[in-house]
Design an enzyme around this catalytic site. Sequence first.
Site, PDB file in Angstrom:
ATOM      1  N   SER A 210      34.568   6.620 -19.467  1.00  0.00           N
ATOM      2  CA  SER A 210      34.178   7.830 -19.465  1.00  0.00           C
ATOM      3  C   SER A 210      33.624   8.174 -18.115  1.00  0.00           C
ATOM      4  O   SER A 210      33.046   7.563 -17.343  1.00  0.00           O
ATOM      5  CB  SER A 210      32.940   8.202 -20.442  1.00  0.00           C
ATOM      6  OG  SER A 210      31.625   8.632 -19.720  1.00  0.00           O
ATOM      7  N   LYS A 211      33.712   9.420 -17.745  1.00  0.00           N
ATOM      8  CA  LYS A 211      33.504   9.910 -16.268  1.00  0.00           C
ATOM      9  C   LYS A 211      31.999   9.832 -15.796  1.00  0.00           C
ATOM     10  O   LYS A 211      31.400   9.754 -14.929  1.00  0.00           O
ATOM     11  CB  LYS A 211      34.162  11.148 -15.992  1.00  0.00           C
ATOM     12  CG  LYS A 211      33.707  12.507 -16.717  1.00  0.00           C
ATOM     13  CD  LYS A 211      34.238  13.609 -15.904  1.00  0.00           C
ATOM     14  CE  LYS A 211      33.980  14.850 -16.960  1.00  0.00           C
ATOM     15  NZ  LYS A 211      34.716  16.030 -16.628  1.00  0.00           N
ATOM     16  N   ARG A 212      31.022  10.107 -16.989  1.00  0.00           N
ATOM     17  CA  ARG A 212      29.744  10.012 -16.742  1.00  0.00           C
ATOM     18  C   ARG A 212      29.244   8.729 -16.654  1.00  0.00           C
ATOM     19  O   ARG A 212      28.274   8.233 -16.054  1.00  0.00           O
ATOM     20  CB  ARG A 212      29.083  10.689 -18.098  1.00  0.00           C
ATOM     21  CG  ARG A 212      28.842  12.228 -17.831  1.00  0.00           C
ATOM     22  CD  ARG A 212      28.395  12.847 -19.077  1.00  0.00           C
ATOM     23  NE  ARG A 212      29.330  12.501 -20.310  1.00  0.00           N
ATOM     24  CZ  ARG A 212      30.431  13.092 -20.449  1.00  0.00           C
ATOM     25  NH1 ARG A 212      30.843  14.189 -19.967  1.00  0.00           N
ATOM     26  NH2 ARG A 212      31.064  12.919 -21.616  1.00  0.00           N
ATOM     27  N   ARG A 213      29.671   7.638 -17.161  1.00  0.00           N
ATOM     28  CA  ARG A 213      29.409   6.343 -17.298  1.00  0.00           C
ATOM     29  C   ARG A 213      29.974   5.390 -16.578  1.00  0.00           C
ATOM     30  O   ARG A 213      29.546   4.555 -15.934  1.00  0.00           O
ATOM     31  CB  ARG A 213      29.781   5.781 -18.933  1.00  0.00           C
ATOM     32  CG  ARG A 213      28.732   4.922 -19.268  1.00  0.00           C
ATOM     33  CD  ARG A 213      29.016   4.602 -20.866  1.00  0.00           C
ATOM     34  NE  ARG A 213      30.405   4.683 -21.335  1.00  0.00           N
ATOM     35  CZ  ARG A 213      30.951   5.103 -22.431  1.00  0.00           C
ATOM     36  NH1 ARG A 213      29.767   5.499 -23.220  1.00  0.00           N
ATOM     37  NH2 ARG A 213      32.099   5.401 -22.733  1.00  0.00           N
TER      38      ARG A 213
END
Length: 430
Positions: A210-213
């Site tokens: 995921s792009k947040r993680r």
Amino acid sequence: MAKQVRVRIAPSPTGFAHVGNAYAALFNYAFVKKNNGTFVLRLEDTDRKRHVEEAEEVLYAGLSWLGFSWDEGPDKGGPYAPYRQSERLERYKERVGQLIKDGLAYEDEGAVRFKNPGQEVSWNDLIHGEIKFPGDQITDFVILKSDGFPTYNFAVVIDDIDMEISHVIRGEEHISNTPRQLALYKAFGVTPPQFSHYSTLRNSEHKKLSKRRDPVDLRLYREQGYLPEALVNFLCLLGWSHPEGKEVFGLEEFIEKFTLERVRKAGPIFDTKKLDWLNGLYIRQMDNVALASTLNKFISADTSAQFLLQVVPIIKERINKLSDVENLLRFFWEKPQIGREMFENEKSVEFISFALEALRGTENWTLESVNEALAQRVKNKGYKTGEFFMCLRLAVTGQKITPPLNESMVILGKEEVLVRLETAQKVFLT
Ligand code: GLU
């Protein structure tokens, strides 16, 4: 005659090129090259909230950096233009109109829903084999939103029909979308393409990237000094097994040996340790001159081409990423901060004084003369070689881990080495 092979990737321009975009490109590229087909890049850019200026350019740059190229696309044009969904809105409306006319879709609170016949759907997935969905799991679904934009499931089918896509190769997260898409093909009386769904990349905790993680932006890899060849090789290994079990191979070989049957079904783990290892291998394969000029971008100091050529042989075996060089080489352009507490060995000041004397008398400042000045005399003195050189390393570089010390001292130059040793000696005398 067999139908011409035409594949596509349909990324959304979100502002960065995602590792997952590269992964999709990799499978499609290998398949299309292997089959002498046509590779289409189409943009799913109807999510206006997410639209970012220059996002298209960033996407193209990321994919091109890895060595992928496409035959048709917004930037290339082609016989099925336009290749941006945002420019195809009239076409979607026209097709929605036809379904309404045929009694296969209906308006519902400003949106348009497809009337699903609710029949069992199955297809022969070229990676997973037969996949079946019972009819009662497929309900009526929105194809045109009240804002006039099509939904993904509708637009993708219209585009794939219009662009005569023969094979859809995409991530497994779209398996559950396929029954709806197949129902639309049926409604339009069109033979669907062949579907293949590869496993989605996961992080070390087995969660979807995921792009947040997770670090998923291709620019991050480029900035840290991963070589595109290494990243491509790594992606190949994640998703596919080489018939001879090989681990190190390039895109050309991947294309030559690629078959969808060998695509792995289990969730591949994006494990950067393995990537670092591969990247190190690719760095070591680079020609010294090429490596020296590439390194320039990863060094903050203003160094000369000659200096870079000198350091390449002593660091080539010691780095896994090009950005590792900054820390490894900093002592060349920054004098070390020396403090007494750094020296644990009680003989430190004796070692330093001894080294100073031995090196002062060295006439030709070459590797041979420096080796000669130190090695034998250190032994004769009865010093432990490891202890002596660790102390010398600290005095000259301020670091415990450096490229080979004598080689580094030769590059630093006699004068600078003596100055550093004198400085170190002083911290014991004050
Ligand atoms: N934009 C979608 C994705 O990148 C495309 C899916 C598809 O290939 O149908 O996942």
